[in-house]
Design an enzyme around this catalytic site. Structure first.
Site, PDB file in Angstrom:
ATOM      1  N   LYS A  10     -34.259 -28.420  -8.757  1.00  0.00           N
ATOM      2  CA  LYS A  10     -32.922 -29.015  -8.700  1.00  0.00           C
ATOM      3  C   LYS A  10     -33.014 -30.515  -8.367  1.00  0.00           C
ATOM      4  CE  LYS A  10     -30.826 -24.615  -7.307  1.00  0.00           C
ATOM      5  NZ  LYS A  10     -29.839 -23.961  -6.409  1.00  0.00           N
ATOM      6  N   TYR A  50     -24.079 -21.118 -14.321  1.00  0.00           N
ATOM      7  CA  TYR A  50     -23.547 -20.535 -13.082  1.00  0.00           C
ATOM      8  C   TYR A  50     -22.256 -19.746 -13.297  1.00  0.00           C
ATOM      9  CZ  TYR A  50     -26.978 -22.944 -10.119  1.00  0.00           C
ATOM     10  OH  TYR A  50     -28.135 -23.354  -9.499  1.00  0.00           O
ATOM     11  N   ASN A 113     -31.181 -26.396  -2.158  1.00  0.00           N
ATOM     12  CA  ASN A 113     -32.302 -25.496  -1.856  1.00  0.00           C
ATOM     13  C   ASN A 113     -33.465 -25.660  -2.831  1.00  0.00           C
ATOM     14  OD1 ASN A 113     -31.140 -24.235  -4.022  1.00  0.00           O
ATOM     15  ND2 ASN A 113     -30.829 -22.250  -3.039  1.00  0.00           N
ATOM     16  N   HIS A 116     -34.334 -23.208  -8.479  1.00  0.00           N
ATOM     17  CA  HIS A 116     -33.664 -21.998  -8.961  1.00  0.00           C
ATOM     18  C   HIS A 116     -34.665 -21.142  -9.716  1.00  0.00           C
ATOM     19  CE1 HIS A 116     -30.843 -19.352 -11.103  1.00  0.00           C
ATOM     20  NE2 HIS A 116     -31.625 -19.575 -12.161  1.00  0.00           N
ATOM     21  N   GLU A 127     -30.863 -17.202 -19.417  1.00  0.00           N
ATOM     22  CA  GLU A 127     -31.042 -18.581 -18.962  1.00  0.00           C
ATOM     23  C   GLU A 127     -32.038 -19.348 -19.844  1.00  0.00           C
ATOM     24  OE1 GLU A 127     -31.917 -18.037 -14.782  1.00  0.00           O
ATOM     25  OE2 GLU A 127     -29.870 -17.388 -14.356  1.00  0.00           O
TER      26      GLU A 127
HETATM   27  P1  CMP Z   1     -29.340 -20.556  -7.116  1.00  0.00           P
HETATM   28  O1  CMP Z   1     -30.547 -19.689  -7.118  1.00  0.00           O
HETATM   29  O2  CMP Z   1     -29.403 -21.770  -7.967  1.00  0.00           O
HETATM   30  O3  CMP Z   1     -28.099 -19.674  -7.568  1.00  0.00           O
HETATM   31  C1  CMP Z   1     -26.790 -19.892  -7.119  1.00  0.00           C
HETATM   32  C2  CMP Z   1     -26.728 -21.019  -6.146  1.00  0.00           C
HETATM   33  O4  CMP Z   1     -25.534 -21.115  -5.430  1.00  0.00           O
HETATM   34  C3  CMP Z   1     -27.778 -20.796  -5.084  1.00  0.00           C
HETATM   35  O5  CMP Z   1     -29.051 -21.030  -5.629  1.00  0.00           O
HETATM   36  C4  CMP Z   1     -27.313 -21.756  -4.006  1.00  0.00           C
HETATM   37  O6  CMP Z   1     -27.882 -23.045  -4.163  1.00  0.00           O
HETATM   38  C5  CMP Z   1     -25.826 -21.814  -4.255  1.00  0.00           C
HETATM   39  N1  CMP Z   1     -25.110 -21.193  -3.160  1.00  0.00           N
HETATM   40  C6  CMP Z   1     -25.110 -19.913  -2.823  1.00  0.00           C
HETATM   41  N2  CMP Z   1     -24.323 -19.707  -1.757  1.00  0.00           N
HETATM   42  C7  CMP Z   1     -23.824 -20.910  -1.421  1.00  0.00           C
HETATM   43  C8  CMP Z   1     -22.960 -21.365  -0.405  1.00  0.00           C
HETATM   44  N3  CMP Z   1     -22.437 -20.515   0.494  1.00  0.00           N
HETATM   45  N4  CMP Z   1     -22.681 -22.663  -0.368  1.00  0.00           N
HETATM   46  C9  CMP Z   1     -23.216 -23.522  -1.293  1.00  0.00           C
HETATM   47  N5  CMP Z   1     -24.037 -23.146  -2.280  1.00  0.00           N
HETATM   48  C10 CMP Z   1     -24.341 -21.856  -2.329  1.00  0.00           C
END
Ligand code: CMP
Length: 144
Positions: A10, A50, A113, A116, A127
């Site tokens: 990311k 998403y 984070n 992905h 995807e």
């Molecule tokens: P990802 O694996 O990219 O898939 C969905 C994403 O939503 C997840 O990683 C997080 O980065 C994001 N996400 C999930 N829960 C929250 C939350 N409570 N607040 C912000 N982002 C979130």
């Protein structure tokens, strides 16, 4: 053919120069890189990626973040690569993700984070199709 999965570093991970470190972890695990590109996703691509989170409180912020800068999109191949990749990546929340996982080591918060990875073989197929065209992926190669 072997299982494939979609993985994306990311914008926070690209900005912090973690591409090499993260690719190295996948390579050392024995997984095979079959495609990669640096791409700043459009709003439309992010919405499709998403789609399952539409309506959730963090959805708009999630789209803002993932479209905020370049993402390093990859396709990895290997035996049970979907679950192996998820083990390398760790848990969604970096605070809860163990050390020696990518998110445990580098993630800042649940939004930023770092990486992905597809959560199932079915989402991986969806995807990969969304992010890559067929001619961007290696179909066969000889071992040297
Ligand atoms: P990802 O694996 O990219 O898939 C969905 C994403 O939503 C997840 O990683 C997080 O980065 C994001 N996400 C999930 N829960 C929250 C939350 N409570 N607040 C912000 N982002 C979130």
């Amino acid at each position: 053919t072997e299982e494939r999965t979609f993985v994306a570093i990311k914008p926070d991970g690209v900005q912090r120069k973690l591409i090499g470190e993260i690719v190295a972890r996948f390579e050392k695990k024995g997984l095979k890189l079959v495609g990669c590109k640096l791409i700043q996703p459009s709003r439309k691509l992010a919405e499709k990626h998403y789609a399952e989170h539409k309506g959730k409180p963090f959805y708009e912020g999630l789209l803002d973040f993932i479209t905020s800068g370049p993402v390093f999109a990859m396709v990895w191949e290997g035996k049970e690569v979907v679950s192996t990749s998820r083990s390398l990546i760790g848990l969604t929340d970096p605070k809860k993700s163990p050390m020696n996982t990518i998110r445990g080591d580098f993630g800042i918060d649940v939004g930023r984070n770092t990486i992905h990875g597809s959560d199932s073989v079915e989402s991986a197929q969806r995807e990969i199709k969304l992010w890559f065209s067929k001619n961007e992926l290696i179909t066969s190669s000889i071992t040297i």
